[in-house]
Design an enzyme around this catalytic site. Structure first.
Site, PDB file in Angstrom:
ATOM      1  N   ARG A 139       0.868  -1.185   0.000  1.00  0.00           N
ATOM      2  CA  ARG A 139       0.000   0.000   0.000  1.00  0.00           C
ATOM      3  C   ARG A 139       0.898   1.226   0.000  1.00  0.00           C
ATOM      4  NH1 ARG A 139      -5.384   1.482   3.399  1.00  0.00           N
ATOM      5  NH2 ARG A 139      -6.087  -0.037   1.872  1.00  0.00           N
TER       6      ARG A 139
ATOM      7  N   HIS B   1      -7.117   0.879  -6.771  1.00  0.00           N
ATOM      8  CA  HIS B   1      -7.387   0.004  -5.621  1.00  0.00           C
ATOM      9  C   HIS B   1      -8.003  -1.286  -6.171  1.00  0.00           C
ATOM     10  CE1 HIS B   1      -7.761  -1.167  -1.586  1.00  0.00           C
ATOM     11  NE2 HIS B   1      -8.559  -0.237  -1.101  1.00  0.00           N
TER      12      HIS B   1
ATOM     13  N   GLN C 148      -9.864  -3.858  -3.879  1.00  0.00           N
ATOM     14  CA  GLN C 148     -11.180  -3.349  -3.496  1.00  0.00           C
ATOM     15  C   GLN C 148     -12.192  -3.627  -4.613  1.00  0.00           C
ATOM     16  OE1 GLN C 148     -12.108  -1.563  -0.462  1.00  0.00           O
ATOM     17  NE2 GLN C 148     -14.057  -2.237  -1.322  1.00  0.00           N
TER      18      GLN C 148
ATOM     19  N   ASP D 113     -17.634   7.032  -2.215  1.00  0.00           N
ATOM     20  CA  ASP D 113     -16.368   6.958  -1.471  1.00  0.00           C
ATOM     21  C   ASP D 113     -16.119   8.336  -0.875  1.00  0.00           C
ATOM     22  OD1 ASP D 113     -13.932   6.122  -0.443  1.00  0.00           O
ATOM     23  OD2 ASP D 113     -12.860   6.275  -2.345  1.00  0.00           O
TER      24      ASP D 113
ATOM     25  N   CYS E 240     -16.570   1.680   0.146  1.00  0.00           N
ATOM     26  CA  CYS E 240     -15.403   0.837   0.427  1.00  0.00           C
ATOM     27  C   CYS E 240     -14.939   0.961   1.869  1.00  0.00           C
ATOM     28  CB  CYS E 240     -14.277   1.166  -0.532  1.00  0.00           C
ATOM     29  SG  CYS E 240     -13.809   2.902  -0.527  1.00  0.00           S
TER      30      CYS E 240
ATOM     31  N   ARG F  20     -13.418  -8.553   0.941  1.00  0.00           N
ATOM     32  CA  ARG F  20     -11.993  -8.275   0.716  1.00  0.00           C
ATOM     33  C   ARG F  20     -11.193  -9.554   0.989  1.00  0.00           C
ATOM     34  NH1 ARG F  20     -10.070  -3.163   0.996  1.00  0.00           N
ATOM     35  NH2 ARG F  20      -8.224  -4.198   0.146  1.00  0.00           N
TER      36      ARG F  20
HETATM   37  N1   CP Z   1     -11.283  -0.028   1.925  1.00  0.00           N
HETATM   38  C1   CP Z   1     -10.029  -0.066   2.448  1.00  0.00           C
HETATM   39  O1   CP Z   1      -9.026  -0.172   1.732  1.00  0.00           O
HETATM   40  O2   CP Z   1     -10.008  -0.028   3.808  1.00  0.00           O
HETATM   41  P1   CP Z   1      -8.678   0.132   4.697  1.00  0.00           P
HETATM   42  O3   CP Z   1      -8.095   1.492   4.348  1.00  0.00           O
HETATM   43  O4   CP Z   1      -9.113   0.018   6.115  1.00  0.00           O
HETATM   44  O5   CP Z   1      -7.719  -0.957   4.302  1.00  0.00           O
END
Ligand code: CP
Length: 303
Positions: free
Chosen positions: A101, A128, A131, A222, A262, A290
């Protein structure tokens, strides 16, 4: 060949279909878990905070027989302590998979180029993809994808980019409603439209949230201000006035429409409490998926 998943574009529509089939099958099946990562170590490099992504990846790696090794934001120092190439080439000597990430998509590309092991994008400012896999899996479970309408209301961001391509590839009619200056870029819209042309879906863009949501089967939003954009909060709040997914907006959708986010949500901004906690909300299934989607993706990559 080492396959990395840095964006949804790294998976064809049929490959996404295969991963989601695997996820559904594994989710329905009780009993022994997979062994695709037996004896393997996955390095989870997170330069940003996370709940869902970190927990679901750690569990998914363990469920497949592997060992997850988490590096938190202060421990990593990619680009500060060491270059992405130095991190990647060292990590590739210890680990069989990197899940990362990061803020910058090019960090993922540089890790993939230097490590010699698969790299999975666990969120960048550009995409992402994990996601989006979970999102499409959730839509499959809640009425199906092909021929149905997905309305995305809000920022044309990383989540919107991955979602539009994945949903279009499943044959969905994707409508994207964003205020001026916050639209999904034209090239990403065209990438999604190309997938839609092959699947029988469509992609359209507009500024009016009601036009997007009218009769839709799924309503998605979002945050208006993502991680790293905090200095833009005031101007974004002004730009997104009228884009909240509230009961009045959801009432324009199909009566049995599912509402997705998300998470984490900024309650009272892009979505009201009433909708997020309401009967049409499917956000917890989305969050759970997820785990199933990422587990299936890794099983597919290593199977
Ligand atoms: N949706 C998502 O990526 O959540 P987090 O940031 O908690 O990983």
């Amino acid at each position: 060949m080492t396959r990395s998943v840095l964006s949804i574009g790294d998976l064809s529509a049929s490959e996404i279909g295969a991963v989601l089939d695997l996820a559904l099958e594994s989710k329905r099946r009780s009993g022994p878990r997979g062994s695709e990562l037996a004896g393997k170590t996955a390095l989870l490099i997170f330069q940003k905070p996370s709940l869902r992504t970190r927990v679901s990846f750690e569990l998914a790696v363990s469920n497949l027989g592997g060992r997850p090794l988490y590096l938190s934001p202060p421990e990593v120092g990619i680009g500060e302590r060491e270059s992405p190439e130095d991190v990647g080439s060292v990590a590739g000597r210890y680990c069989d998979l990197i899940v990362c990430r990061t803020f910058d998509q090019t960090v993922l590309e540089r890790l993939a180029a230097s490590s010699g092991v698969p790299v999975i994008n666990a969120l960048s400012d550009w995409e992402h993809p994990c996601q989006a896999l979970a999102d499409v899996l959730t839509i499959r479970e809640h009425g199906g994808t092909s021929g149905r309408c997905l309305a995305y209301v809000g920022d044309g961001n990383n989540v919107a980019r991955s979602l539009a391509a994945a949903a279009a590839g499943e044959g969905m009619h994707v409508r994207l409603a964003s205020p001026a200056g916050y639209e999904l870029d034209a090239s990403s819209v065209e990438d999604a439209a190309l997938r839609a042309r092959e699947s029988g879906g469509s992609v359209s863009t507009m500024s009016d949230p009601e036009e997007a949501v009218f009769g839709a089967d799924v309503v998605y939003t979002d945050t208006w201000t993502s991680m790293g954009q905090e200095l833009e909060t005031k101007q974004r709040h002004e730009a997104f006035v009228g884009y909240q997914v509230d009961v009045n907006l959801v009432a324009k959708a199909s009566p049995d429409a599912g509402v997705m986010h998300c998470l984490p949500a900024h309650r009272g901004e892009e979505i009201s409490d009433e909708v997020l906690d309401g009967p049409q909300s499917i956000v917890l299934d989305q969050a759970e998926n997820r785990l199933h989607a990422q587990q299936a993706l890794m099983a597919w990559l290593f199977g």
